[in-house]
Design a protein around this motif. Structure first.
Motif, short mmCIF file in Angstrom:
data_model
loop_
_atom_site.label_atom_id
_atom_site.label_comp_id
_atom_site.label_asym_id
_atom_site.label_seq_id
_atom_site.Cartn_x
_atom_site.Cartn_y
_atom_site.Cartn_z
N LEU A 1 -28.04 -38.41 60.43
CA LEU A 1 -26.72 -38.78 60.93
C LEU A 1 -26.79 -39.54 62.26
N VAL A 2 -27.83 -39.29 63.03
CA VAL A 2 -27.91 -39.94 64.35
C VAL A 2 -28.94 -41.06 64.37
N THR A 3 -29.59 -41.32 63.25
CA THR A 3 -30.57 -42.40 63.16
C THR A 3 -29.91 -43.59 62.49
N HIS A 4 -29.89 -44.72 63.17
CA HIS A 4 -29.27 -45.92 62.61
C HIS A 4 -30.12 -46.44 61.46
N GLU A 5 -29.49 -46.61 60.29
CA GLU A 5 -30.17 -47.08 59.08
C GLU A 5 -31.45 -46.27 58.86
N ALA A 6 -31.25 -44.98 58.61
CA ALA A 6 -32.36 -44.05 58.51
C ALA A 6 -33.23 -44.34 57.30
N THR A 7 -34.52 -44.30 57.51
CA THR A 7 -35.53 -44.35 56.45
C THR A 7 -36.50 -43.20 56.69
N ALA A 8 -37.39 -42.97 55.74
CA ALA A 8 -38.35 -41.88 55.91
C ALA A 8 -39.24 -42.12 57.12
N ASP A 9 -39.67 -43.37 57.32
CA ASP A 9 -40.55 -43.67 58.46
C ASP A 9 -39.80 -43.49 59.79
N LYS A 10 -38.54 -43.96 59.86
CA LYS A 10 -37.77 -43.79 61.10
C LYS A 10 -37.54 -42.31 61.41
N LEU A 11 -37.25 -41.53 60.38
CA LEU A 11 -37.04 -40.10 60.59
C LEU A 11 -38.31 -39.42 61.07
N ALA A 12 -39.46 -39.81 60.50
CA ALA A 12 -40.72 -39.22 60.92
C ALA A 12 -41.00 -39.52 62.40
N GLY A 13 -40.72 -40.76 62.82
CA GLY A 13 -40.92 -41.10 64.22
C GLY A 13 -39.95 -40.36 65.13
N PHE A 14 -38.70 -40.24 64.69
CA PHE A 14 -37.69 -39.57 65.51
C PHE A 14 -38.01 -38.09 65.67
N LEU A 15 -38.49 -37.47 64.57
CA LEU A 15 -38.79 -36.04 64.60
C LEU A 15 -40.18 -35.74 65.12
N GLY A 16 -41.02 -36.79 65.27
CA GLY A 16 -42.38 -36.57 65.75
C GLY A 16 -43.22 -35.81 64.74
N THR A 17 -43.03 -36.12 63.46
CA THR A 17 -43.71 -35.40 62.37
C THR A 17 -44.29 -36.42 61.39
N PRO A 18 -45.46 -36.18 60.84
CA PRO A 18 -45.99 -37.09 59.82
C PRO A 18 -45.02 -37.23 58.65
N VAL A 19 -44.95 -38.44 58.13
CA VAL A 19 -43.99 -38.70 57.07
C VAL A 19 -44.29 -37.87 55.82
#
Length: 804
Positions: free
Chosen positions: A68-86
């Motif tokens: 919800l807070v990631t603009h145009e969220a993708t799996a890679d963007k979420l992994a970077g935002f959460l600091g977790t391997p994809v």
């Protein structure tokens, strides 16, 4: 309906679609959808989507919140935002996809269901995007240009372009850091409070209009916005920049560990076989007690503590057990409010329940507890709530109960939990939408209740508990009279039968006038001994003692000596002292007689009373002459008065004081028949009477739909050519010639909008239909009577009427 969702459904293979339908049984509930667009509408239903969201573990919700807070969220963007391997994200993303709460687009973007997006008002504690504030009607063009100048941006006549530039500037961490370097003292602390504890906070409105204050400077530079005088908000982009590039939202892909200790499975099994028969026996004793003494209710609703303690003492239960069983019996409709008796009494369902075998009786009680929306042993501020009183928690308590047992179900076999706090943390990971405080308050109560019911022993699930814990999806609601999918589940049937296999149906009668049952007594044996003897102990062995008073009570209930000795000899050898006691009490039973008198008839003329006593047509009143001027009748005073007047006599009623009591009779409303069910929360519902007295109250429900079969059918339908879409009215007008225009229109709504309607065919067949489709010259629609889609020739429909 979301077009993105429909487009994604059309790309799925049979296995993925089958997983979605298995996880979302609401989507294929009758009448099941025949096309993918109808399925997409079902999956988009907000209430159903939120119910599916409740069943997801914490990582899925954390991913959805991050989306919800990631603009145009993708799996890679979420992994970077959460600091977790994809790779660690993908299983949980697939879990969201398999519930149709999120889905990927062709370009890799992740779309969330609208119901999921609406769940969080401030995801991750962040406010609305800057675009929300800058596009507000409260922001004029001049204000927007002044904001751009304060940020060092060249003003532009195009509002949209100015908004874009301001958003880019305030969302750039480097530019925001440079801007804050020139902020007045206290501004950074103010903004950090909003960034980490916001996004909405109460403020002093006057400081936003006072020059030189951190509040006014922050507002002038677009870092804070005020929707009202004393409330301010921080935009999402600003808060993320202030949290810094090292900020990563929490993500817990693995549940907290629950410390376990080994337990002896045989001991757990033994404790189950002791507790389960005890529950059935005590429940029967409790209901027998309320049949003799109806259970009154407080004026404020519920059963008072004094009554609970009285019932506990008279039935030999402890207070906690009494509280639990009273509420279970009310949910199972074995106990109900009865207006004439002024209290809670057993229902007719109890009579049928008592005739069932022991394992069936146990399953009725467990099913009621499984759907009960109250926690009987929950303490609030150190006190129990009122039994059957008002409880605001409602369905959340039932969800907590199922979540706790589901976590216990997944503990390694032969182990028990060692720490309740760790167990609560694990339950919250599996059901994060449960209120954490309510969960902590109810978890201990759930464990204590499960132990009393034989579902838990030595802090480990018994076989009975494991069978019930696997039925969370079939639990049903408290308003259900019964839930056949639970009560007749094969695993629960097997476990309940084994739990009651060790019950004793015989007793050892001693010459000291005792009866000993070495093991859990069956409900029938306990019922017999409780009526004839006083129970002295319970546990691994139960002891009853026969006394003169206890035998006399049995005779008072209608037994005679021979009948009583016959029943006792059926469960054990009767010693001579016990037979002597029974016959001696029976010999003296009835030395004094008491006769019920309906009314007394008096007259000064003995001849008149003798005439009345000998009147053949008044014989039905049961009159007897006690004295020359005194008659007694078995009938009531009202009935006797009416009969005497009918046969030419002129009697008058007399009050207890001896005065003649003739008065006008007021109109009295006759009470409605039937019994009422007391539901938690003080609600009362009428208990429906069975159509047939011999009809079993337990009905097997329709089998659940097969997701694989429905997935195969939907995919085949999506690949078939379209039907007569858009031609509804033309086809009906041409083919349904027996119908008037208004009824043709109603039939059209059955096709285009899925409304319900009743139809009649030329052969007299009637049906209630909905969700229709035109197939050539026939209407294929869901038939409620058949529970399936049937074809009805349009030319043979002679009437269409609205269905209520």
């Amino acid at each position: 309906m979301d077009d993105h969702l429909l487009g994604w459904l059309r790309t799925l293979d049979e296995d993925r679609l089958c997983r979605i339908l298995a996880n979302r049984p609401d989507a294929i509930a009758a009448p099941w959808p025949r096309r993918l667009d109808t399925l997409a509408q079902r999956l988009s239903n907000g209430v159903a989507a939120l119910e599916a969201l409740r069943r997801l573990p914490l990582p899925c919700l954390q991913l959805a919140e991050a989306c919800l807070v990631t603009h145009e969220a993708t799996a890679d963007k979420l992994a970077g935002f959460l600091g977790t391997p994809v790779e660690e994200l993908r299983p949980w993303l697939d879990h969201l996809y398999d519930h149709a709460l999120a889905w990927p687009a062709g370009d890799g973007l992740i779309h969330l269901a609208e119901a999921v997006s609406r769940w969080w008002t401030a995801p991750l504690g962040l406010g609305e995007p800057l675009d929300h504030y800058l596009n507000s009607w409260t922001i004029s063009g001049d204000t927007l240009r002044a904001l751009a100048r304060s940020l060092g941006l060249p003003p532009h006549t195009n509002k949209r372009r100015t908004i874009t530039r301001v958003t880019e500037a305030l969302g750039d961490p480097d530019r925001l850091r440079t801007l804050l370097a020139h902020a007045p003292g206290g501004a950074r602390d103010l903004l950090d409070a909003f960034a980490w504890e916001g996004p909405v906070r109460d403020v002093d409105g006057t400081r936003f209009v006072t020059h030189g204050t951190p509040e006014k400077w922050s507002a002038d530079h677009g870092l804070l916005y005020r929707p009202s005088w004393n409330v301010a908000e921080m935009p999402r982009e600003v808060a993320l920049c202030l949290r810094g590039p090292g900020y990563h939202p929490p993500f817990a892909p693995r549940p907290p560990e629950v410390a376990t200790i080994p337990v002896d499975p045989e001991e757990v099994d033994h404790l189950m076989t002791l507790a389960a028969p005890h529950v059935v026996e005590r429940c029967a004793a409790l209901l027998d007690n309320t049949s003799k003494t109806p259970l009154p209710l407080l004026k404020s609703g519920g059963v008072g503590v004094r009554e609970v303690r009285r019932v506990a003492k008279e039935t030999g239960c402890d207070e906690d057990e009494t509280r639990l069983l009273l509420e279970i019996c009310a949910v199972a409709r074995l106990l109900a409010w009865d207006e004439p008796s002024g209290g809670m009494v057993p229902t007719e369902r109890f009579d049928r329940w008592r005739l069932d075998e022991g394992s069936a009786r146990l399953r009725v009680l467990l099913s009621a507890w499984w759907r009960m929306e109250r926690s009987s042993l929950r303490r609030s501020d150190g006190k129990y709530g009122t039994v059957l009183g008002d409880d605001q928690s409602g369905a959340a308590v039932a969800r907590i109960r199922r979540a706790v047992l589901s976590v216990l179900l997944h503990l390694p076999s032969g182990t028990a939990f060692a720490d309740r706090a760790a167990l609560v943390g694990n339950v919250h990971w599996h059901a994060p939408l449960l209120d954490r405080d309510l969960l902590a308050e109810c978890a201990s109560a759930v464990i204590d209740e499960a132990r009393l019911l034989g579902l838990l022993a030595n802090d480990a699930l018994t076989d009975l508990g494991r069978a019930l814990a696997g039925l969370s999806d079939q639990a049903g609601g408290e308003s259900d009279d019964h839930v056949p999918l639970v009560e007749h589940d094969p695993l629960l049937v097997e476990a309940s039968t084994r739990a009651l296999a060790s019950v004793r149906r015989s007793a050892l009668f001693g010459p000291d006038l005792t009866a000993v049952v070495t093991g859990p007594p069956s409900a029938e044996l306990a019922w017999l001994l409780d009526r004839v003897a006083e129970r002295e102990s319970r546990g691994a062995a139960s002891v009853w003692r026969f006394t003169t008073e206890s035998v006399r009570r049995a005779l008072d209930r209608g037994y005679d000596a021979d009948e009583l000795l016959t029943e006792l000899s059926g469960v054990g050898a009767i010693p001579q002292p016990l037979e002597y006691l029974v016959r001696d009490v029976a010999r003296r039973h009835g030395e004094v007689t008491v006769t019920t008198v309906g009314c007394v008839v008096q007259a000064s003329d003995p001849a008149l009373l003798a005439e009345i006593a000998g009147h053949r047509r008044l014989a039905r009143l049961g009159m007897r002459l006690l004295a020359p001027t005194v008659l007694v009748a078995a009938a009531t005073a009202e009935r006797t008065l009416a009969a005497l007047r009918e046969h030419g006599y002129s009697p008058v009623p007399v009050a207890d004081t001896g005065a003649i009591a003739i008065r006008r009779s007021a109109r009295v409303e006759q009470p409605l028949g039937g019994k009422l069910i007391l539901l938690p929360g003080g609600q009362v519902a009428e208990l429906p009477e069975p159509a047939d007295a011999d009809e079993s109250p337990y009905v097997i429900a329709e089998p659940t739909p097969d997701p694989q079969e429905h997935a195969r059918r939907l995919i085949a339908d999506s690949r078939s050519p379209g039907g007569q879409a858009g031609r509804t009215w033309a086809v009906i007008g041409r083919m349904a010639v027996r119908l008037p225009t208004a009824q043709q229109s109603l039939l059209g709504f059955v096709v285009d909008r899925g409304v319900r309607a009743g139809i009649e065919l030329t052969d007299g067949t009637t049906a209630t239909i909905s969700h229709g489709e035109l197939r050539g010259g026939a209407l294929e629609a869901w038939c409620e009577e058949a529970g399936d889609y049937l074809e009805f020739p349009l030319a043979e429909i002679i009437e269409v009427r609205a269905a209520l």
